[in-house]
Design an enzyme around this catalytic site. Structure first.
Site, mmCIF file in Angstrom:
data_model
loop_
_atom_site.group_PDB
_atom_site.id
_atom_site.type_symbol
_atom_site.label_atom_id
_atom_site.label_comp_id
_atom_site.label_asym_id
_atom_site.label_seq_id
_atom_site.Cartn_x
_atom_site.Cartn_y
_atom_site.Cartn_z
ATOM 1 N N CYS A 21 -2.877 -7.648 7.541
ATOM 2 C CA CYS A 21 -3.036 -7.138 6.179
ATOM 3 C C CYS A 21 -4.484 -6.708 5.994
ATOM 4 C CB CYS A 21 -2.664 -8.189 5.132
ATOM 5 S SG CYS A 21 -2.704 -7.554 3.438
ATOM 6 N N GLN A 71 -8.685 -10.812 -12.323
ATOM 7 C CA GLN A 71 -8.872 -9.478 -11.778
ATOM 8 C C GLN A 71 -8.679 -9.555 -10.262
ATOM 9 O OE1 GLN A 71 -9.099 -6.727 -13.425
ATOM 10 N NE2 GLN A 71 -9.365 -7.582 -15.475
ATOM 11 N N CYS A 93 0.846 -1.196 0.000
ATOM 12 C CA CYS A 93 0.000 0.000 0.000
ATOM 13 C C CYS A 93 0.878 1.240 0.000
ATOM 14 C CB CYS A 93 -0.903 0.038 1.241
ATOM 15 S SG CYS A 93 -2.056 -1.326 1.394
ATOM 16 N N PHE A 134 -6.880 -10.022 -26.347
ATOM 17 C CA PHE A 134 -6.136 -10.259 -25.098
ATOM 18 C C PHE A 134 -7.116 -10.861 -24.087
ATOM 19 C CE2 PHE A 134 -4.471 -6.479 -27.228
ATOM 20 C CZ PHE A 134 -3.126 -6.795 -27.397
ATOM 21 N N CYS A 146 -4.908 -1.266 -17.359
ATOM 22 C CA CYS A 146 -4.318 -1.145 -16.023
ATOM 23 C C CYS A 146 -3.201 -0.115 -16.023
ATOM 24 C CB CYS A 146 -3.795 -2.503 -15.543
ATOM 25 S SG CYS A 146 -2.524 -3.218 -16.609
#
Length: 394
Positions: free
Chosen positions: A134, A238, A59, A265, A351
């Protein structure tokens, strides 16, 4: 009079930027950079929920509240488009995946004497942040972190490293451990006991010669469009189920009621198995192609490297809509062919806002209109941004 130390935005790598252009780590818009270099928190600066922040590289933006984080996601996309000299289209509301929903991750491990360090690498470092909590991993995967330390304590030699790739399949957790071998009786027994105890869907090792399945009581699958699709080792999924749903909704809107659609793709069929009409799917990975064919949904699947052999304009002109979801590098050569085609509708999932903006410019120059963008932040609290863009040809 404006305060030059006021933080007004967050840069692409996560640093706050002041009104006069200075960078301040871990600062949010509305914070103030003091003369001594410290940050005075403002109304959008929240207390990070995880003890490992900011050292852990998983993060970068836990100090931002959701409103500001959503603004960062949208801003990354807008800045990339503006950098290409493109007008901004309509933006859908930003979709943010909730905490503890990440269903795939890659963790690093290292044996240091009797200790096994396991977690994400520290930001801009090769050092491993030893994970004790986490707030992004789904509970099913995080529950395996501590037991994995024990397993790696048996299998991993001192001062050696390994990578643990985790994914959540229909049958449970799928683990691929790279960098170790289990060629002794004790090692083999440890693997089997671990897989049985934790009810793994699959446990595989890769000692450098490719993944080898050591445990798989039944065929590991993921459900896409109602079909059970075999899940290849280290296949792309994903990152979150709800993020996938947000992107899928945008793609469906983008292709509309097209009767014949190309999915480029295509991977293992995230979009192909959810699209209307007849679907042609092109994918370069042989394992993904075999998995998509095994889904048995009537999709026409071609094993095709679209970087070396993109669909030509003549091939594209047969379709009423095209969906594409390329890797981070984008699809420049394929976009050039699309720009010269007569395809009425394009749904482009990306992305990487930078490569998307480059390809979008090609499409717009060819006569397309970028109608709408759906921003998605499924890599919670990271600088990684995803989107779906909708293009039409008038």
């Amino acid at each position: 009079m404006s305060d030059p130390g006021l933080i007004v935005r967050v840069a692409a790598r996560g640093d706050g930027v002041t009104l006069d252009g200075r960078f301040a780590p871990l600062a949010a818009p509305g914070d103030r950079l003091r003369a001594d270099g410290t940050v005075e928190p403002g109304p959008h600066h929240q207390l990070p929920p995880c003890r490992h922040f900011p050292e852990c590289g998983g993060c970068q933006l836990q100090h931002l509240d959701d409103e500001t984080y959503a603004g960062f996601v949208r801003g990354r996309i807008a800045s990339a488009l503006e950098g290409q000299g493109m007008p901004l289209p309509e933006f859908a509301p930003v979709h943010l995946s909730p905490p503890r929903t990440r269903r795939r991750a890659s963790l690093s491990a290292q044996r240091a004497g009797k200790r096994v360090l396991l977690g994400f690498k520290q930001e801009r470092s090769h050092r491993i942040e030893d994970m004790r909590e986490c707030h992004i991993l789904c509970p099913e995967l995080f529950a395996l972190v501590e037991p994995l330390r024990g397993l790696l304590g048996i299998l991993l030699p001192d001062k050696r490293t390994a990578t643990v790739k985790m994914a959540l399949a229909d049958q449970g957790a799928d683990l691929l451990i790279e960098g170790i071998a289990a060629d002794t009786l004790a090692g083999i027994e440890a693997l089997t006991a671990f897989a049985e105890l934790h009810r793994l869907a699959r446990l595989s090792l890769d000692d450098g010669m490719g993944p080898q399945t050591r445990w798989e009581p039944e065929l590991v699958t993921v459900t896409l469009g109602g079909a059970s699709v075999p899940l290849p080792h280290d296949a792309f999924l994903q990152a979150t189920e709800d993020g996938e749903a947000a992107l899928l909704g945008a793609v469906r809107q983008g292709v509309g009621d097209a009767r014949i659609v190309a999915d480029l793709f295509a991977g293992i069929g995230t979009f192909a198995l959810n699209l209307p009409g007849k679907v042609y799917a092109a994918e370069a990975s042989r394992d993904a192609v075999l998995a998509l064919k095994a889904a048995g949904r009537g999709t026409f699947v071609e094993h095709r490297d679209l970087y070396r052999r993109p669909l030509t304009t003549a091939e594209l002109d047969r379709f009423e809509a095209v969906a594409l979801d390329p890797p981070r590098a984008g699809a420049e050569v394929q976009a050039q062919q699309l720009a010269a085609s007569t395809v009425p509708r394009i749904a482009y999932v990306s992305c990487n806002p930078a490569s998307f903006a480059r390809d979008a410019k090609l499409l717009v120059a060819g006569g397309y209109t970028l109608e709408r963008i759906t921003p998605v932040g499924q890599f919670r609290w990271s600088t990684h941004v995803e989107l779906a863009g909708h293009f039409t040809r008038k």
